[in-house]
Design a protein around this motif. Sequence first.
Motif, PDB file in Angstrom:
ATOM      1  N   ARG A 132       0.816  -1.213   0.000  1.00 38.55           N
ATOM      2  CA  ARG A 132       0.000   0.000   0.000  1.00 38.55           C
ATOM      3  C   ARG A 132       0.848   1.260   0.000  1.00 38.55           C
ATOM      4  NH1 ARG A 132      -2.731   3.522  -1.006  1.00 38.55           N
ATOM      5  NH2 ARG A 132      -4.784   4.187  -0.233  1.00 38.55           N
ATOM      6  N   TRP A 133       2.085   1.127   0.455  1.00 39.52           N
ATOM      7  CA  TRP A 133       2.990   2.275   0.546  1.00 39.52           C
ATOM      8  C   TRP A 133       4.268   1.998  -0.231  1.00 39.52           C
ATOM      9  CZ3 TRP A 133       2.239   6.794   3.582  1.00 39.52           C
ATOM     10  CH2 TRP A 133       1.044   6.802   4.317  1.00 39.52           C
ATOM     11  N   LEU A 134       4.790   3.060  -0.858  1.00 40.04           N
ATOM     12  CA  LEU A 134       6.047   2.976  -1.595  1.00 40.04           C
ATOM     13  C   LEU A 134       6.977   4.095  -1.143  1.00 40.04           C
ATOM     14  CD1 LEU A 134       4.724   2.385  -5.240  1.00 40.04           C
ATOM     15  CD2 LEU A 134       5.464   0.648  -3.591  1.00 40.04           C
ATOM     16  N   ARG A 135       8.268   3.821  -1.236  1.00 42.61           N
ATOM     17  CA  ARG A 135       9.267   4.836  -0.864  1.00 42.61           C
ATOM     18  C   ARG A 135      10.442   4.741  -1.827  1.00 42.61           C
ATOM     19  NH1 ARG A 135      11.359   4.438   5.116  1.00 42.61           N
ATOM     20  NH2 ARG A 135       9.460   5.645   5.501  1.00 42.61           N
ATOM     21  N   LEU A 136      10.946   5.908  -2.238  1.00 44.90           N
ATOM     22  CA  LEU A 136      12.106   5.978  -3.120  1.00 44.90           C
ATOM     23  C   LEU A 136      13.099   6.968  -2.534  1.00 44.90           C
ATOM     24  CD1 LEU A 136      12.655   4.504  -5.808  1.00 44.90           C
ATOM     25  CD2 LEU A 136      11.984   6.584  -7.008  1.00 44.90           C
ATOM     26  N   THR A 137      14.354   6.547  -2.407  1.00 43.90           N
ATOM     27  CA  THR A 137      15.388   7.365  -1.790  1.00 43.90           C
ATOM     28  C   THR A 137      16.548   7.550  -2.741  1.00 43.90           C
ATOM     29  OG1 THR A 137      14.807   6.495   0.392  1.00 43.90           O
ATOM     30  CG2 THR A 137      16.935   7.602   0.194  1.00 43.90           C
ATOM     31  N   ARG A 138      16.969   8.812  -2.878  1.00 48.70           N
ATOM     32  CA  ARG A 138      18.151   9.093  -3.695  1.00 48.70           C
ATOM     33  C   ARG A 138      19.312   9.468  -2.788  1.00 48.70           C
ATOM     34  NH1 ARG A 138      19.749  14.174  -7.737  1.00 48.70           N
ATOM     35  NH2 ARG A 138      21.799  13.323  -8.258  1.00 48.70           N
ATOM     36  N   ALA A 139      20.485   8.832  -3.061  1.00 51.03           N
ATOM     37  CA  ALA A 139      21.735   9.196  -2.386  1.00 51.03           C
ATOM     38  C   ALA A 139      22.816   9.229  -3.455  1.00 51.03           C
ATOM     39  CB  ALA A 139      22.073   8.207  -1.286  1.00 51.03           C
ATOM     40  N   GLY A 140      23.078  10.408  -3.995  1.00 52.45           N
ATOM     41  CA  GLY A 140      24.029  10.520  -5.094  1.00 52.45           C
ATOM     42  C   GLY A 140      23.484   9.854  -6.350  1.00 52.45           C
ATOM     43  N   ASP A 141      24.249   8.892  -6.885  1.00 51.36           N
ATOM     44  CA  ASP A 141      23.813   8.145  -8.071  1.00 51.36           C
ATOM     45  C   ASP A 141      23.032   6.886  -7.711  1.00 51.36           C
ATOM     46  OD1 ASP A 141      25.037   9.994  -9.635  1.00 51.36           O
ATOM     47  OD2 ASP A 141      26.780   8.781 -10.139  1.00 51.36           O
ATOM     48  N   THR A 142      22.771   6.703  -6.425  1.00 48.41           N
ATOM     49  CA  THR A 142      22.141   5.473  -5.961  1.00 48.41           C
ATOM     50  C   THR A 142      20.672   5.727  -5.614  1.00 48.41           C
ATOM     51  OG1 THR A 142      24.243   4.654  -5.087  1.00 48.41           O
ATOM     52  CG2 THR A 142      22.232   3.628  -4.251  1.00 48.41           C
ATOM     53  N   ILE A 143      19.811   4.851  -6.123  1.00 45.97           N
ATOM     54  CA  ILE A 143      18.382   4.947  -5.872  1.00 45.97           C
ATOM     55  C   ILE A 143      17.936   3.654  -5.181  1.00 45.97           C
ATOM     56  CG2 ILE A 143      16.108   5.344  -6.843  1.00 45.97           C
ATOM     57  CD1 ILE A 143      18.019   7.635  -7.341  1.00 45.97           C
ATOM     58  N   GLU A 146      11.639   0.941  -1.635  1.00 47.73           N
ATOM     59  CA  GLU A 146      11.112   0.159  -0.516  1.00 47.73           C
ATOM     60  C   GLU A 146       9.591   0.097  -0.646  1.00 47.73           C
ATOM     61  OE1 GLU A 146      13.368   1.108   3.429  1.00 47.73           O
ATOM     62  OE2 GLU A 146      13.359   2.947   2.210  1.00 47.73           O
ATOM     63  N   ALA A 147       8.999  -0.941  -0.058  1.00 46.34           N
ATOM     64  CA  ALA A 147       7.549  -1.103  -0.090  1.00 46.34           C
ATOM     65  C   ALA A 147       7.058  -1.536   1.285  1.00 46.34           C
ATOM     66  CB  ALA A 147       7.150  -2.138  -1.140  1.00 46.34           C
ATOM     67  N   SER A 148       5.802  -1.198   1.562  1.00 51.19           N
ATOM     68  CA  SER A 148       5.246  -1.503   2.883  1.00 51.19           C
ATOM     69  C   SER A 148       3.742  -1.737   2.767  1.00 51.19           C
ATOM     70  CB  SER A 148       5.516  -0.354   3.856  1.00 51.19           C
ATOM     71  OG  SER A 148       4.833  -0.535   5.070  1.00 51.19           O
ATOM     72  N   ALA A 149       3.229  -2.586   3.642  1.00 50.37           N
ATOM     73  CA  ALA A 149       1.783  -2.812   3.688  1.00 50.37           C
ATOM     74  C   ALA A 149       1.081  -1.838   4.610  1.00 50.37           C
ATOM     75  CB  ALA A 149       1.496  -4.244   4.147  1.00 50.37           C
ATOM     76  N   ASP A 150       1.831  -1.247   5.565  1.00 51.97           N
ATOM     77  CA  ASP A 150       1.194  -0.379   6.568  1.00 51.97           C
ATOM     78  C   ASP A 150       1.854   0.981   6.719  1.00 51.97           C
ATOM     79  OD1 ASP A 150       3.559  -1.082   7.780  1.00 51.97           O
ATOM     80  OD2 ASP A 150       2.636  -2.296   9.360  1.00 51.97           O
ATOM     81  N   GLY A 151       2.923   1.253   5.978  1.00 47.64           N
ATOM     82  CA  GLY A 151       3.619   2.530   6.087  1.00 47.64           C
ATOM     83  C   GLY A 151       4.563   2.598   7.264  1.00 47.64           C
ATOM     84  N   THR A 152       4.709   1.496   8.004  1.00 46.21           N
ATOM     85  CA  THR A 152       5.583   1.466   9.184  1.00 46.21           C
ATOM     86  C   THR A 152       6.711   0.456   9.013  1.00 46.21           C
ATOM     87  OG1 THR A 152       3.736   2.089  10.612  1.00 46.21           O
ATOM     88  CG2 THR A 152       5.663   1.105  11.678  1.00 46.21           C
ATOM     89  N   HIS A 153       6.358  -0.732   8.593  1.00 51.13           N
ATOM     90  CA  HIS A 153       7.344  -1.794   8.403  1.00 51.13           C
ATOM     91  C   HIS A 153       7.684  -1.882   6.910  1.00 51.13           C
ATOM     92  CE1 HIS A 153       5.062  -2.806  12.085  1.00 51.13           C
ATOM     93  NE2 HIS A 153       6.261  -3.175  12.543  1.00 51.13           N
ATOM     94  N   TRP A 154       8.948  -1.629   6.594  1.00 48.43           N
ATOM     95  CA  TRP A 154       9.361  -1.494   5.202  1.00 48.43           C
ATOM     96  C   TRP A 154      10.194  -2.686   4.745  1.00 48.43           C
ATOM     97  CZ3 TRP A 154       7.503   2.268   2.095  1.00 48.43           C
ATOM     98  CH2 TRP A 154       6.848   3.334   2.727  1.00 48.43           C
ATOM     99  N   THR A 155       9.952  -3.097   3.504  1.00 52.74           N
ATOM    100  CA  THR A 155      10.737  -4.159   2.873  1.00 52.74           C
ATOM    101  C   THR A 155      11.645  -3.544   1.824  1.00 52.74           C
ATOM    102  OG1 THR A 155       8.971  -5.785   3.164  1.00 52.74           O
ATOM    103  CG2 THR A 155      10.637  -6.270   1.490  1.00 52.74           C
ATOM    104  N   PRO A 156      12.967  -3.591   2.040  1.00 50.23           N
ATOM    105  CA  PRO A 156      13.864  -3.073   1.004  1.00 50.23           C
ATOM    106  C   PRO A 156      13.665  -3.848  -0.290  1.00 50.23           C
ATOM    107  CG  PRO A 156      15.053  -3.465   3.057  1.00 50.23           C
ATOM    108  CD  PRO A 156      13.706  -4.112   3.206  1.00 50.23           C
ATOM    109  N   ALA A 157      13.514  -3.132  -1.382  1.00 51.58           N
ATOM    110  CA  ALA A 157      13.244  -3.779  -2.662  1.00 51.58           C
ATOM    111  C   ALA A 157      14.535  -3.993  -3.431  1.00 51.58           C
ATOM    112  CB  ALA A 157      12.265  -2.938  -3.474  1.00 51.58           C
ATOM    113  N   GLU A 158      15.165  -2.929  -3.822  1.00 50.67           N
ATOM    114  CA  GLU A 158      16.409  -3.035  -4.578  1.00 50.67           C
ATOM    115  C   GLU A 158      17.087  -1.676  -4.594  1.00 50.67           C
ATOM    116  OE1 GLU A 158      18.138  -4.831  -8.797  1.00 50.67           O
ATOM    117  OE2 GLU A 158      16.012  -4.387  -8.607  1.00 50.67           O
ATOM    118  N   THR A 159      18.400  -1.717  -4.653  1.00 53.73           N
ATOM    119  CA  THR A 159      19.194  -0.495  -4.792  1.00 53.73           C
ATOM    120  C   THR A 159      19.905  -0.552  -6.134  1.00 53.73           C
ATOM    121  OG1 THR A 159      19.520  -0.258  -2.411  1.00 53.73           O
ATOM    122  CG2 THR A 159      21.090   0.854  -3.845  1.00 53.73           C
ATOM    123  N   VAL A 160      19.730   0.494  -6.936  1.00 50.47           N
ATOM    124  CA  VAL A 160      20.355   0.529  -8.249  1.00 50.47           C
ATOM    125  C   VAL A 160      21.179   1.798  -8.381  1.00 50.47           C
ATOM    126  CG1 VAL A 160      18.494  -0.804  -9.280  1.00 50.47           C
ATOM    127  CG2 VAL A 160      18.393   1.682  -9.345  1.00 50.47           C
TER     128      VAL A 160
END
Length: 473
Positions: A132-143, A146-160
């Motif tokens: 239900r929730w998605l998150r995207l983080t940028r750190a330099g060239d790295t993106i 993450e995804a979550s069902a409740d907005g509290t507990h997050w599952t790291p998806a992939e870093t590219v």
Amino acid sequence: MSVLRAEWTKFRSVPGWVRGAVIAALMILVFPVTGLGGGPPEQTRPVPIGPDGGPVVDAYYFVHRPLSGDGRITVAVGFAGAAAPWAKAGLIVSAGPALGARYAAIMITGGHGVQVQHDYVHDRAVPVEAPRWLRLTRAGDTITGEASADGTHWTPAETVRIPGLPATVDAGLFVACPSQVEGLGTSLDAATADFGAPQLTGGWPEAGWSGVQVGAGSATFGGYPREMPGGFKPTADGFTVTGAGDLAPATRNDIAVGASAADLLFGTFPALIVIVVVATLMITTEYRYGLIRTTLGAAPRRGRVLAAKAAVLAGVTFTTSLAAAVIGVPFWLRVVRGLGIYVFPASPGALLRAEAGTAAVLAVTAVLALAVGTILRRSATAVTAVVVATVLPHLLARTPFLPSAMANWLTTFTPAAALAVQQTLVRYPQVDTVYTPAYGYFPLSPWTGLAVLCAYTAAALGLAALLLRRRDA
């Protein structure tokens, strides 16, 4: 060795057989010109080219604002109603507005859960239940997604890593929906998603949210259904966004004016007919005029006679056909590109495989025709049988209005499966489209398809050798 030399001498002493081999090669070399008469249409809309050099679909509705430096965006998202399996709604960071620009995105889909994608061809599923929730983080060239069902507990998806990502990028929400397979073609589709209020941290300058249809003028964007125009509108707690298009590799169905290397080998079909006639006559003529008695009298080991005939036929056919394909494919590729037609890229290895594979198909088919001629002993019957088994199934499979199941069956279980060696287009698991021989996609891999023809030929040759030993000349 003496039997082989005798069969080679016999072959080159018959002008009609030699001319037939030359004519077959010329069919491969010059036949593409018949498809260029009248001037083919020019590709006027630009074809987006992805970072790997291949054509892509770069079209989606983008609700964005600038991100300077590092930052994070978090949002609740869900489709408003039913959505197609590969409809996409989520968060994206784009390297720029140019068609085919590099990007990284995390999204929910209509039927494939959460996916992390970057640079069009890279796609990875994320095991998140009821996202239900998605998150995207940028750190330099790295993106990082993450995804979550409740907005509290997050599952790291992939870093590219996206090399060369500028200091300020556009980032935000997006919705895309590719055209859907419908019968023998595709129909336009769109999807609508509801986003909660985006939560921003990091380098987001004060600015409002803007909406734009990315890729609106590109050759790979089909447009919107009349009843679902694209756009976005603010809601009490976020946005509602409607989008069409896709972020994915382009397929043959996405480019109206496009060609592949296999299209330039269409002369294989008339060449096959000529070769089948020559190969059949090489044995049936001996039966017709009683020369087979002389041949077998000079070489009593009948299996060796058949093997020598097969070796001469295969060697001559492969050599002449390979020369024609190696000369013709690069030449016609240059001509077609010069006419403004987009040509799907193929590696040098894939082109060489298509050229050598075409020669192999003709050579093996020649041996098949020889075997069938030995079995049936009649020219017309043998030629008809081999043409019906090898040429007709593929011509039917190339017919756009033939049901895809039938087209795929014909190019899986008949000798026509061997033409898979000519394919240079790629199937993508994350793209639903019309994958049929009419569009240049075969159900079998190139060498597996050729193996099917080889199996038929081996069976026919074995039966021919058995009957040749047992029957009177």
